[in-house]
Enzyme design. Sequence first.
Site, short mmCIF file in Angstrom:
data_model
loop_
_atom_site.label_atom_id
_atom_site.label_comp_id
_atom_site.label_asym_id
_atom_site.label_seq_id
_atom_site.Cartn_x
_atom_site.Cartn_y
_atom_site.Cartn_z
N ASP A 1 0.82 -1.21 0.00
CA ASP A 1 0.00 0.00 0.00
C ASP A 1 0.85 1.26 0.00
O ASP A 1 1.51 1.57 1.00
CB ASP A 1 -0.93 -0.01 1.22
CG ASP A 1 -2.03 1.03 1.09
OD1 ASP A 1 -2.13 1.67 0.03
OD2 ASP A 1 -2.79 1.20 2.06
N ASP B 1 -2.11 5.84 -6.19
CA ASP B 1 -2.34 4.89 -5.12
C ASP B 1 -2.46 3.45 -5.60
O ASP B 1 -3.38 3.11 -6.34
CB ASP B 1 -3.62 5.31 -4.39
CG ASP B 1 -3.93 4.44 -3.20
OD1 ASP B 1 -3.03 3.73 -2.74
OD2 ASP B 1 -5.08 4.47 -2.72
#
Length: 382
Positions: free
Chosen positions: A105, A265
């Site tokens: 992440d 992201d």
Amino acid sequence: MVRLTCGSALLFLVCVVSARPQCAKGFCMVTEGGTSTPAVHSVPFYKKFSGKVKSIKTLLARDLARYKVDTVAARAVGEAPGTNNDFSYVAATKVGTQTFELLVDTGSSLTWVGAETRYTPGSTAVNTGKRFSVIYGDESTASGTEYTDTVVIGGLTIRNQSFGDATRSSGFNGVDGIIGFGPVDLTQGTVSGVTTVPTVMNNLFSQGTISTQVLGISFAPESGSDNDDTNGELTLGGTDPTKYSGSITWAPTTTASPYNRAVVDTGTTLIYIPTAAYNSFLTASGGHTDHAAGLASWTALPTHNFAFTIGGVSFSLTPSQFTVPTAQYADWGLPSGKFYGLIANGGTVAAGVNFILGQKFLENYYSVFDTTDSRVGFATGA
Ligand SMILES: *[C@@H]1O[C@H](CO)[C@@H](O)[C@H](O)[C@H]1NC(C)=O
């Protein structure tokens, strides 16, 4: 060609892109050198697909919930974003004696384990006695005790890495937790009694294993019905020149207000653009929103590319790159007879960040997350 410009800067992670090349507080110090031979290490990582997208509308809602206004506000007191969508990018990570499948992440910074397989502290484990707790934007949560232990990723050993041993977690399926590659600021408020917690990248740097806090990410694009390959590569401490061609285009990052900025992201599945741009895109391409799926749709494959201008350079996606491969319709739960877009309506700025370059953009370009120099870069894949 529909062209969308996102200013001179992009934001990564939670970081929002600044329109000016200005450094945000605590995020712009250039540090020279490590203590040992600089090295670049590449780590394979893989896609994990839940098996079937249960609801595209839920996927859209979870993607966007990462950056809702209330989430952004919560971040000021230290909560981090995170998510576990149907499509997860996962790296095998050894903590102590166990190997966990952790969600890679770039949008959060705390590392924690225990969602599926529980952590068993061994001889190198230290219980710090502190609590950790994170509430993610999509309302998934994890909490428990902070430990430090030896962590190994891609053959690189990190001593004394802080992480959370989750005794409770919700909203995570098929992964054991998160390995956070975001900036250290995003760990604020996640562990009791400390301001921030050194991240994996911080420790690799301070222990002299890497000479610069740069993460390079390559995904091979998916085609056909395949959607869970080991086709990604993380490069720690630099970039892998075999994975891109030409030069890297850079855009500065910031942790300041997210409004009117874009987020890059790995934890977001689709690409989201502001409503006004989305409407122009539909008009220009002859598309409509399919209300059952919530996705842009066309009766025939669009004929023009979609371009993002980043740092003055155009990064375009072809129609087959910005639509769901027909061979994957069954997995996505989509009826045939139409083409469906991977570029979705991000809403208005009032609701939070509405411009997100997620996996479906990143699968088509090489991306570089540089926390040392507060910038994000993109290049054409090799
Ligand atoms: C281990 O890391 C923590 C922060 O995570 C730090 O406070 C502590 O001093 C470190 N201990 C050693 C022995 O390096």
